[in-house]
Design a protein around this motif. Structure first.
Motif, PDB file in Angstrom:
ATOM      1  N   ILE A   1       4.996  25.299  31.563  1.00 12.18           N
ATOM      2  CA  ILE A   1       4.311  26.275  32.426  1.00 12.18           C
ATOM      3  C   ILE A   1       3.189  25.570  33.213  1.00 12.18           C
ATOM      4  N   ILE A   2       2.537  24.611  32.575  1.00 12.79           N
ATOM      5  CA  ILE A   2       1.440  23.882  33.224  1.00 12.79           C
ATOM      6  C   ILE A   2       1.971  23.054  34.389  1.00 12.79           C
ATOM      7  N   THR A   3       3.045  22.297  34.154  1.00 15.44           N
ATOM      8  CA  THR A   3       3.556  21.428  35.219  1.00 15.44           C
ATOM      9  C   THR A   3       4.250  22.236  36.316  1.00 15.44           C
ATOM     10  N   VAL A   4       4.847  23.367  35.952  1.00 21.79           N
ATOM     11  CA  VAL A   4       5.448  24.227  36.980  1.00 21.79           C
ATOM     12  C   VAL A   4       4.363  24.759  37.918  1.00 21.79           C
ATOM     13  N   SER A   5       3.239  25.180  37.347  1.00 21.28           N
ATOM     14  CA  SER A   5       2.125  25.659  38.179  1.00 21.28           C
ATOM     15  C   SER A   5       1.589  24.539  39.063  1.00 21.28           C
ATOM     16  N   LEU A   6       1.423  23.353  38.473  1.00 17.14           N
ATOM     17  CA  LEU A   6       0.930  22.215  39.242  1.00 17.14           C
ATOM     18  C   LEU A   6       1.911  21.815  40.336  1.00 17.14           C
ATOM     19  N   GLY A   7       3.201  21.785  39.992  1.00 17.67           N
ATOM     20  CA  GLY A   7       4.215  21.411  40.972  1.00 17.67           C
ATOM     21  C   GLY A   7       4.263  22.366  42.144  1.00 17.67           C
ATOM     22  N   THR A   8       4.113  23.656  41.857  1.00 17.87           N
ATOM     23  CA  THR A   8       4.126  24.660  42.922  1.00 17.87           C
ATOM     24  C   THR A   8       2.926  24.492  43.852  1.00 17.87           C
ATOM     25  N   HIS A   9       1.746  24.299  43.277  1.00 15.10           N
ATOM     26  CA  HIS A   9       0.539  24.124  44.089  1.00 15.10           C
ATOM     27  C   HIS A   9       0.577  22.800  44.867  1.00 15.10           C
TER      28      HIS A   9
ATOM     29  N   VAL B   1       8.945  18.613  30.238  1.00 15.86           N
ATOM     30  CA  VAL B   1       7.782  19.119  30.984  1.00 15.86           C
ATOM     31  C   VAL B   1       7.711  18.472  32.375  1.00 15.86           C
ATOM     32  N   LEU B   2       7.960  17.178  32.449  1.00 17.16           N
ATOM     33  CA  LEU B   2       7.932  16.483  33.744  1.00 17.16           C
ATOM     34  C   LEU B   2       9.084  16.933  34.635  1.00 17.16           C
ATOM     35  N   MET B   3      10.272  17.110  34.045  1.00 18.05           N
ATOM     36  CA  MET B   3      11.422  17.572  34.822  1.00 18.05           C
ATOM     37  C   MET B   3      11.154  18.948  35.420  1.00 18.05           C
ATOM     38  N   ALA B   4      10.526  19.822  34.644  1.00 13.88           N
ATOM     39  CA  ALA B   4      10.219  21.169  35.129  1.00 13.88           C
ATOM     40  C   ALA B   4       9.229  21.125  36.288  1.00 13.88           C
ATOM     41  N   GLY B   5       8.236  20.242  36.211  1.00  9.59           N
ATOM     42  CA  GLY B   5       7.275  20.115  37.303  1.00  9.59           C
ATOM     43  C   GLY B   5       7.921  19.639  38.583  1.00  9.59           C
ATOM     44  N   VAL B   6       8.819  18.660  38.467  1.00  5.23           N
ATOM     45  CA  VAL B   6       9.534  18.156  39.647  1.00  5.23           C
ATOM     46  C   VAL B   6      10.419  19.255  40.235  1.00  5.23           C
TER      47      VAL B   6
END
Length: 255
Positions: free
Chosen positions: A206-214, A10-15
């Motif tokens: 999906i949560i961290t991807v959204s956060l990472g994008t914003h 999840v963290l890797m996806a957000g980064v």
């Protein structure tokens, strides 16, 4: 997946989403490379999850930019990429069953070659390329999308050579990536190879991807674009080399 593997993924996806939003490139490569190194799930299942997360990242980015999409170029690329996407998917299925070592080598080399685009950006041409060139690069990107859910590298190289507005190029690429990801997901469902429930917690990313994008839009790193590209280049090269190099002696031993 263990709790630590879920958190790590999840963290890797957000980064990866954060970097993708800043550079317009590398989400799938970073995430697939990280999965290949950590082995938190099989590469075939990781490609499905990456495709779904690509859709999330693209949807957020397209909310404002869909009007800038280059429709002619979009149609040319999609017409060429969709058939080869299916071929690439079944090639992945074959390699995942019979040649995992070769799959790691291919992914590693793809990541390294793609990383070169970050430090060796393509030179702008004086006039736009022919329609047949968009078909060619579209077909190539379809194979990569089918294999690893990463259709970006050949298209990024080709589109950024064109004398077109940067915003239009960026939004067109995002549209292509999202449509390819959606079609690939349909193929996976039709083939009955959707990841097993044990890997479903990965979709929390999906949560961290959204956060990472914003976050990338509101709080970009205080680095120059050149420095940022260099950092991503080093990360990708290290990831690709770590995947490919240990697998080469084993592949030679098998041959």
């Amino acid at each position: 997946m263990t709790p630590s593997e879920i958190i790590g993924f999840v963290l890797m996806a957000g980064v990866a989403a954060y970097v993708q939003t800043l550079t317009g490139f590398a989400f799938g490569l970073l995430l697939m490379g990280a999965v290949g190194l950590t082995a938190v799930m099989p590469l075939r299942d990781a490609a499905v999850v990456t495709g779904v997360l690509t859709l999330v990242n693209a949807a957020i980015m397209m909310i404002r930019g869909w009007r800038d999409v280059l429709r002619t170029e979009l149609v040319l690329v999609l017409c060429a990429s969709l058939p080869t996407l299916v071929a690439g998917y079944f090639l992945l299925d074959h390699l995942a069953s019979t040649g995992l070592i070769y799959l790691r080598i291919i992914l590693g080399l793809v990541i390294i070659v793609s990383a070169l685009q970050l430090v060796m950006p393509p030179r702008k041409e004086e006039k736009e390329a022919t329609k047949s060139s968009f078909v060619f690069f579209g077909a190539f990107s379809g194979i990569m999308s089918g294999l690893f859910s990463t259709s970006g590298p050949p298209l990024v190289y080709h589109f950024y050579r064109q004398p077109l507005p940067i915003a239009a190029i960026r939004e067109t690429l995002v549209a292509i990536f999202s449509i390819n990801a959606l079609i690939r997901l349909f193929v996976v469902i039709a083939d009955g190879t959707f990841p097993k429930p044990v890997y479903w917690p990965a979709f929390f990313a999906i949560i961290t991807v959204s956060l990472g994008t914003h976050m990338a839009r509101r709080m970009p790193l205080p680095l120059s674009p050149k420095t940022l590209r260099l950092i991503v280049f080093v990360l990708l090269c290290a990831s690709g080399a770590s995947l490919a190099l240990p697998a080469i002696p084993k592949a030679l031993a098998w041959s």
